[in-house]
Design a protein around this motif. Structure first.
Motif, PDB file in Angstrom:
ATOM      1  N   HIS A  29     -13.168  18.974 -13.568  1.00 56.46           N
ATOM      2  CA  HIS A  29     -12.285  19.636 -14.005  1.00 56.46           C
ATOM      3  C   HIS A  29     -11.511  20.677 -13.172  1.00 56.46           C
ATOM      4  O   HIS A  29     -10.574  21.968 -13.442  1.00 56.46           O
ATOM      5  CB  HIS A  29     -12.332  20.378 -15.357  1.00 56.46           C
ATOM      6  N   CYS A  30     -11.864  20.088 -11.780  1.00 56.46           N
ATOM      7  CA  CYS A  30     -10.777  21.446 -10.846  1.00 56.46           C
ATOM      8  C   CYS A  30      -9.479  21.164 -10.820  1.00 56.46           C
ATOM      9  O   CYS A  30      -9.339  20.547 -10.879  1.00 56.46           O
ATOM     10  CB  CYS A  30     -11.522  20.886  -9.018  1.00 56.46           C
ATOM     11  N   ARG A  31      -8.736  21.816 -10.456  1.00 57.09           N
ATOM     12  CA  ARG A  31      -7.018  22.409 -10.115  1.00 57.09           C
ATOM     13  C   ARG A  31      -6.267  20.710  -9.665  1.00 57.09           C
ATOM     14  O   ARG A  31      -5.894  20.699  -9.862  1.00 57.09           O
ATOM     15  CB  ARG A  31      -6.427  23.774  -8.892  1.00 57.09           C
ATOM     16  N   ASP A  32      -7.435  20.518  -8.651  1.00 58.57           N
ATOM     17  CA  ASP A  32      -7.013  19.225  -7.396  1.00 58.57           C
ATOM     18  C   ASP A  32      -6.663  18.331  -8.651  1.00 58.57           C
ATOM     19  O   ASP A  32      -5.967  17.212  -8.171  1.00 58.57           O
ATOM     20  CB  ASP A  32      -7.536  19.270  -6.197  1.00 58.57           C
ATOM     21  N   CYS A  33      -8.613  17.525  -9.108  1.00 59.31           N
ATOM     22  CA  CYS A  33      -8.114  16.576 -10.021  1.00 59.31           C
ATOM     23  C   CYS A  33      -7.664  16.882 -11.415  1.00 59.31           C
ATOM     24  O   CYS A  33      -6.245  15.989 -11.835  1.00 59.31           O
ATOM     25  CB  CYS A  33      -9.107  16.730 -10.117  1.00 59.31           C
ATOM     26  N   GLN A  34      -7.047  18.459 -11.581  1.00 60.87           N
ATOM     27  CA  GLN A  34      -6.276  18.201 -12.799  1.00 60.87           C
ATOM     28  C   GLN A  34      -4.147  17.995 -11.972  1.00 60.87           C
ATOM     29  O   GLN A  34      -3.520  17.239 -12.495  1.00 60.87           O
ATOM     30  CB  GLN A  34      -5.377  19.817 -13.201  1.00 60.87           C
ATOM     31  N   ARG A  35      -3.752  18.374 -11.026  1.00 59.53           N
ATOM     32  CA  ARG A  35      -2.840  18.033  -9.871  1.00 59.53           C
ATOM     33  C   ARG A  35      -2.881  16.383  -9.792  1.00 59.53           C
ATOM     34  O   ARG A  35      -1.764  15.789 -10.086  1.00 59.53           O
ATOM     35  CB  ARG A  35      -2.521  18.622  -8.991  1.00 59.53           C
ATOM     36  N   ALA A  36      -3.262  15.622  -9.195  1.00 59.19           N
ATOM     37  CA  ALA A  36      -3.350  14.523  -9.199  1.00 59.19           C
ATOM     38  C   ALA A  36      -3.400  13.707 -10.491  1.00 59.19           C
ATOM     39  O   ALA A  36      -3.333  12.251 -10.309  1.00 59.19           O
ATOM     40  CB  ALA A  36      -5.171  13.898  -8.078  1.00 59.19           C
ATOM     41  N   SER A  37      -4.135  13.942 -11.389  1.00 56.48           N
ATOM     42  CA  SER A  37      -4.542  13.282 -12.277  1.00 56.48           C
ATOM     43  C   SER A  37      -2.522  13.384 -13.518  1.00 56.48           C
ATOM     44  O   SER A  37      -2.908  12.934 -13.929  1.00 56.48           O
ATOM     45  CB  SER A  37      -5.579  13.268 -13.365  1.00 56.48           C
ATOM     46  N   GLY A  38      -3.139  14.703 -13.582  1.00 53.55           N
ATOM     47  CA  GLY A  38      -0.929  14.995 -13.982  1.00 53.55           C
ATOM     48  C   GLY A  38      -1.921  15.998 -15.315  1.00 53.55           C
ATOM     49  O   GLY A  38      -0.997  15.447 -16.381  1.00 53.55           O
ATOM     50  N   THR A  39      -3.306  14.998 -15.316  1.00 54.35           N
ATOM     51  CA  THR A  39      -4.492  15.832 -17.444  1.00 54.35           C
ATOM     52  C   THR A  39      -4.689  17.017 -16.498  1.00 54.35           C
ATOM     53  O   THR A  39      -4.794  17.826 -15.706  1.00 54.35           O
ATOM     54  CB  THR A  39      -4.624  14.102 -18.267  1.00 54.35           C
ATOM     55  N   ALA A  40      -6.446  17.066 -17.556  1.00 54.18           N
ATOM     56  CA  ALA A  40      -7.097  18.064 -17.611  1.00 54.18           C
ATOM     57  C   ALA A  40      -8.409  17.395 -16.357  1.00 54.18           C
ATOM     58  O   ALA A  40      -8.673  18.955 -15.973  1.00 54.18           O
ATOM     59  CB  ALA A  40      -7.713  17.804 -19.248  1.00 54.18           C
ATOM     60  N   PHE A  41      -8.519  16.003 -16.369  1.00 55.50           N
ATOM     61  CA  PHE A  41      -9.753  16.332 -15.641  1.00 55.50           C
ATOM     62  C   PHE A  41     -10.161  14.337 -14.799  1.00 55.50           C
ATOM     63  O   PHE A  41      -9.390  14.171 -15.209  1.00 55.50           O
ATOM     64  CB  PHE A  41     -11.530  16.497 -16.330  1.00 55.50           C
ATOM     65  N   CYS A  42     -10.172  14.836 -13.990  1.00 55.58           N
ATOM     66  CA  CYS A  42     -10.724  13.022 -13.464  1.00 55.58           C
ATOM     67  C   CYS A  42     -12.590  12.979 -13.561  1.00 55.58           C
ATOM     68  O   CYS A  42     -13.140  13.198 -12.905  1.00 55.58           O
ATOM     69  CB  CYS A  42     -10.451  13.588 -12.087  1.00 55.58           C
ATOM     70  N   ALA A  43     -11.791  11.375 -14.746  1.00 52.48           N
ATOM     71  CA  ALA A  43     -13.308  11.457 -14.623  1.00 52.48           C
ATOM     72  C   ALA A  43     -13.825   9.820 -12.650  1.00 52.48           C
ATOM     73  O   ALA A  43     -12.296   9.224 -13.625  1.00 52.48           O
ATOM     74  CB  ALA A  43     -13.006  10.085 -16.220  1.00 52.48           C
ATOM     75  N   VAL A  44     -14.488   9.946 -12.781  1.00 54.00           N
ATOM     76  CA  VAL A  44     -14.777   9.264 -11.839  1.00 54.00           C
ATOM     77  C   VAL A  44     -16.693   8.610 -11.390  1.00 54.00           C
ATOM     78  O   VAL A  44     -17.207   9.350 -12.088  1.00 54.00           O
ATOM     79  CB  VAL A  44     -14.122  10.244 -10.383  1.00 54.00           C
ATOM     80  N   LEU A  45     -16.445   7.459 -10.570  1.00 50.74           N
ATOM     81  CA  LEU A  45     -17.552   7.174 -10.803  1.00 50.74           C
ATOM     82  C   LEU A  45     -18.621   6.879  -9.422  1.00 50.74           C
ATOM     83  O   LEU A  45     -16.957   6.613  -8.842  1.00 50.74           O
ATOM     84  CB  LEU A  45     -18.061   5.979 -11.480  1.00 50.74           C
ATOM     85  N   TYR A  46     -18.867   7.329  -8.436  1.00 53.04           N
ATOM     86  CA  TYR A  46     -18.645   7.532  -6.676  1.00 53.04           C
ATOM     87  C   TYR A  46     -19.971   5.760  -6.834  1.00 53.04           C
ATOM     88  O   TYR A  46     -21.239   6.290  -7.244  1.00 53.04           O
ATOM     89  CB  TYR A  46     -19.775   8.530  -6.040  1.00 53.04           C
ATOM     90  N   VAL A  47     -19.843   5.098  -5.788  1.00 59.33           N
ATOM     91  CA  VAL A  47     -19.992   3.777  -6.073  1.00 59.33           C
ATOM     92  C   VAL A  47     -19.694   3.342  -4.587  1.00 59.33           C
ATOM     93  O   VAL A  47     -19.722   4.402  -3.825  1.00 59.33           O
ATOM     94  CB  VAL A  47     -19.855   2.120  -6.040  1.00 59.33           C
ATOM     95  N   PRO A  48     -21.271   2.904  -3.667  1.00 62.94           N
ATOM     96  CA  PRO A  48     -21.474   2.726  -2.682  1.00 62.94           C
ATOM     97  C   PRO A  48     -20.336   1.722  -1.443  1.00 62.94           C
ATOM     98  O   PRO A  48     -20.427   1.273  -2.402  1.00 62.94           O
ATOM     99  CB  PRO A  48     -23.299   1.781  -2.524  1.00 62.94           C
ATOM    100  N   ARG A  49     -20.093   2.300  -0.418  1.00 61.62           N
ATOM    101  CA  ARG A  49     -18.613   2.008   0.358  1.00 61.62           C
ATOM    102  C   ARG A  49     -18.941   0.304   0.267  1.00 61.62           C
ATOM    103  O   ARG A  49     -17.993  -0.255   0.507  1.00 61.62           O
ATOM    104  CB  ARG A  49     -18.282   2.881   0.890  1.00 61.62           C
ATOM    105  N   ALA A  50     -20.505   0.246   0.700  1.00 60.25           N
ATOM    106  CA  ALA A  50     -20.388  -1.249   1.148  1.00 60.25           C
ATOM    107  C   ALA A  50     -20.756  -2.251   0.837  1.00 60.25           C
ATOM    108  O   ALA A  50     -19.793  -3.137   0.329  1.00 60.25           O
ATOM    109  CB  ALA A  50     -21.864  -1.203   2.179  1.00 60.25           C
ATOM    110  N   ALA A  51     -20.884  -1.698  -0.921  1.00 61.07           N
ATOM    111  CA  ALA A  51     -20.723  -2.704  -2.400  1.00 61.07           C
ATOM    112  C   ALA A  51     -19.380  -3.140  -2.535  1.00 61.07           C
ATOM    113  O   ALA A  51     -19.493  -3.440  -3.946  1.00 61.07           O
ATOM    114  CB  ALA A  51     -21.795  -1.960  -3.145  1.00 61.07           C
ATOM    115  N   LEU A  52     -18.903  -2.284  -2.151  1.00 58.51           N
ATOM    116  CA  LEU A  52     -17.425  -2.159  -3.158  1.00 58.51           C
ATOM    117  C   LEU A  52     -15.902  -3.269  -2.126  1.00 58.51           C
ATOM    118  O   LEU A  52     -15.885  -3.097  -0.848  1.00 58.51           O
ATOM    119  CB  LEU A  52     -16.477  -0.877  -2.981  1.00 58.51           C
ATOM    120  N   SER A  53     -15.764  -4.312  -2.561  1.00 60.22           N
ATOM    121  CA  SER A  53     -14.666  -4.648  -2.615  1.00 60.22           C
ATOM    122  C   SER A  53     -13.102  -4.638  -2.436  1.00 60.22           C
ATOM    123  O   SER A  53     -12.496  -4.192  -3.713  1.00 60.22           O
ATOM    124  CB  SER A  53     -14.665  -6.449  -1.908  1.00 60.22           C
TER     125      SER A  53
END
Ligand code: ZN
Ligand code: ZN
Length: 151
Positions: A29-53
């Motif tokens: 719910h940080c201000r940066d996530c609010q600005r980047a999303s244009g709304t209340a918060f950023c809902a995010v899952l963090y995954v291993p970069r090595a497993a992401l294509s």
């Protein structure tokens, strides 16, 4: 896991697929996530970069987060959909915006972070634990361990 976490932007120019389970998941719910999303918060899952294509080219915009750490946000240059977060905090992981998933219901947030920056019109999920600002190292490692146990 039964099938990978796949997703993409609104116009289809960028697609991704991840063959691993998330290392942790949260609502920020940080201000940066609010600005980047244009709304209340950023809902995010963090995954291993090595497993992401990733297919397609996201544009990245880098900011200094309120925590003082560097955060780079990837979005589609054509349709503007936010997709990715690269954070200094977790260099081996990549954040995926939950609503960019093909099946957003698979997102299971563990905690609300930066809860002290919540807007009055943001009710937050009542059942989730709250962390006022960024998690401490101890809190962060507890989240990683909790996510690991879910698998
Ligand atoms: Zn797009
Ligand atoms: Zn944030």
């Amino acid at each position: 896991m039964d099938h990978p976490y796949s997703g993409g932007c609104a116009c289809g120019a960028i697609r991704y697929s991840c063959a691993a389970e998330p290392a942790f998941s949260w609502n920020c719910h940080c201000r940066d996530c609010q600005r980047a999303s244009g709304t209340a918060f950023c809902a995010v899952l963090y995954v291993p970069r090595a497993a992401l294509s990733i297919a397609g080219q996201a544009t990245y915009y880098e900011v200094r987060a309120e925590s003082g750490r560097r955060v780079s946000r990837g979005f589609c240059p054509t349709c503007g959909s936010p997709l990715f977060i690269q954070a200094d905090l977790v260099p081996d992981l990549q954040g995926l915006w939950a609503a960019s998933l093909d099946q957003p219901a698979r997102f299971e947030p563990q905690v609300d972070v930066w809860a002290s920056r919540r807007q009055p019109w943001d009710a937050m999920t009542p059942t989730l634990p709250k962390i006022a600002e960024a998690p401490t190292d101890e809190e962060f490692h507890a989240l990683l361990a909790q996510a690991m146990q879910r698998r």
